[in-house]
Design an enzyme around this catalytic site. Structure first.
Site, mmCIF file in Angstrom:
data_model
loop_
_atom_site.group_PDB
_atom_site.id
_atom_site.type_symbol
_atom_site.label_atom_id
_atom_site.label_comp_id
_atom_site.label_asym_id
_atom_site.label_seq_id
_atom_site.Cartn_x
_atom_site.Cartn_y
_atom_site.Cartn_z
ATOM 1 N N SER A 40 0.807 -1.215 0.000
ATOM 2 C CA SER A 40 0.000 0.000 0.000
ATOM 3 C C SER A 40 0.845 1.272 0.000
ATOM 4 C CB SER A 40 -0.960 -0.042 1.188
ATOM 5 O OG SER A 40 -1.912 0.975 1.122
ATOM 6 N N ASP B 158 -1.173 1.038 -4.103
ATOM 7 C CA ASP B 158 -2.145 0.079 -4.614
ATOM 8 C C ASP B 158 -3.484 0.720 -4.948
ATOM 9 O OD1 ASP B 158 -2.877 0.524 -1.953
ATOM 10 O OD2 ASP B 158 -3.601 -1.514 -1.659
ATOM 11 N N ASP C 111 -5.852 2.182 -3.306
ATOM 12 C CA ASP C 111 -7.079 2.027 -2.520
ATOM 13 C C ASP C 111 -7.389 3.282 -1.704
ATOM 14 O OD1 ASP C 111 -5.128 1.783 -0.554
ATOM 15 O OD2 ASP C 111 -5.968 -0.040 0.339
#
Length: 447
Positions: free
Chosen positions: A101, A242, A244
């Site tokens: 992440s 990533d 998100d």
């Protein structure tokens, strides 16, 4: 936090805490659970971000799943929310995302999704830990004829980009800068924004395996702010490795964080009759200004523990339609089963277009309280001592110094060897001094 799993999957420095052996072991255990819950031969999709260690861990994950009888489709570089979406869209038995992440490139991680597109439950993660660490169940390796096949599916990403673009109307007329953080969104953002008719310029789309999140993306938003202001953009949006999470900057280069984004969308959804039960699900780390905004607008807030999985659990339990984190994880269950930075960006830009307002005007929906956070390095033993009576008493005394118009939050990081200290209040200088004082005192109390 578990023994292997943190608040967001397994994470650690690649080839140290997170090595091939661990990736293989937990994927075998996860594959056993998936197989037991699937009729017929299970299929699992696997995605990754742009980290150098991604292909190494991808191979171990695929081998582990295959060895217990799961077919595997490798999606290549793709955002985390795309894996969650494609699990249900393709009708497969589960999904895996290899990513750390927002962390630097030397870290990597593994996230698992069940057949419904949701992350594994605490109970499922605990069972995996028990299999791997305690040998509570014997690994049931597949027979020679039952070994899973490993293949590639790089076309599936198109289904995701079409879905995200379809959530908004035409976004033409707004000049947008998009920072892909040299991460997974470099594969999808251009297609999504093009499909939505947006006029976008893309930055940091040249990953080399070591530059993900490096001086760019949502963790280094100041660079985007400067670029937007100097080049006359209407708005800038930035993702993490990533994709998100999403943070943004207005036309003046000023930050629009996850709390502001939630406030903007909550007000819009309420006006459109889409904010179910007039409920918003933030976390305990959200700014006091968000809670004040909600109170003034008749919106009920149910703050959760930090971690988008806890936000999602509460969203589903209360059948609410919007929640998220200050860091930029925004979850809109109508469209996605997890936080999605690209979806959040489109929703924010569409809010500008529908309202006819500049980004700087939209963000005035809430007043931000000054908030300061510092991290202290911490061992597991130090984290465990946070519940000691002496620590709690000290924090109660310090909170009283804020005169009822502020708060102190101290929590262990679920993904890093850190304790995070956050202080909020009306007076910036006061909380600046207090947070440093708290950090020093806590180091002494916890050591």
């Amino acid at each position: 936090m578990g023994r292997i799993f943190g608040t967001d999957g397994v994470r650690g420095i690649a080839n140290e805490k997170l090595d091939v052996e661990l990736a293989l072991a937990i994927s075998r255990a996860a594959g056993m659970i998936i197989k037991n819950e699937t009729e017929g031969k299970p299929k699992v999709i696997v995605g990754r971000d742009t980290r150098l260690s991604g292909t190494m861990l991808e191979s171990a994950v695929a081998a582990g799943l295959s060895s217990v009888g799961c077919d595997v489709e490798l999606l290549g570089i793709i955002p985390t929310p795309a894996v969650a979406y494609l699990v249900t869209k393709l009708g497969v038995s589960g999904g895996v995302m290899i990513t750390a992440s927002h962390n630097p490139f030397e870290y990597n991680g593994i996230k698992y999704f069940g057949s419904t597109g949701f992350k594994l439950t605490d109970e499922q993660e605990e069972r995996i830990e028990s299999i791997v660490l305690d040998k509570s169940e014997e690994i049931a390796l597949a027979s020679a004829e039952e070994i899973g096949r490993i293949g590639h599916n790089t076309e599936a990403a198109e289904l995701y980009t079409e879905h995200i673009a379809s959530t908004v109307g035409n976004l033409s007329g707004i000049k947008i800068a998009v920072d892909c953080a040299n991460g997974a969104s470099y594969k999808t953002a251009k297609k999504i924004f093009e499909k939505a008719g947006a006029e976008a310029t893309f930055l940091n789309c040249e990953p080399d395996g070591t530059n993900v999140n490096k001086n760019c993306g949502s963790l280094h938003i100041d660079a985007l702010g400067k670029y937007v202001k100097e080049n006359g953009f209407d708005i800038g949006v930035a993702f993490d490795g990533d994709a998100d999470r999403c943070l943004a900057v207005d036309e003046n280069g000023e930050l629009i964080d996850g709390d502001m984004l939630m406030a903007i969308l909550a007000k819009r959804f309420m006006e459109e009759g889409r904010l179910n039960k007039n409920t918003l699900i933030p976390t305990i780390m959200s700014n006091m200004g968000l809670f004040k905004f909600a109170e003034e607008n008749g919106i009920s807030c149910y703050p959760t523990k930090v971690g988008d999985r806890y936000v999602l659990e509460t969203l589903l339990k209360l059948k609410a339609s919007l929640g998220g984190e200050q860091s930029g994880h925004i979850i809109i269950p109508e469209y996605m089963t997890t936080g999605d930075g690209e979806l959040s960006a489109l929703m924010l830009i569409e809010s500008m277009k529908l309202s006819g307002k500049k980004a700087s005007e939209l963000k005035k929906v809430m007043t931000v309280y000054p908030q300061v956070m510092v991290n202290i390095e911490a061992t597991p033993e130090m984290k465990a001592k946070l519940n000691d009576a002496e620590v709690k008493s000290y924090l109660d005394i310090e909170t009283a110094r804020l005169d009822g118009d502020g708060r102190i939050l101290v929590r262990p990081s679920g993904t890093e060897p850190l304790i995070r200290i956050m202080i909020e209040g009306r007076e910036q200088e006061k909380i600046n001094a207090l947070v440093l004082e708290c950090a020093e005192t806590l180091k002494n109390l916890l050591n």
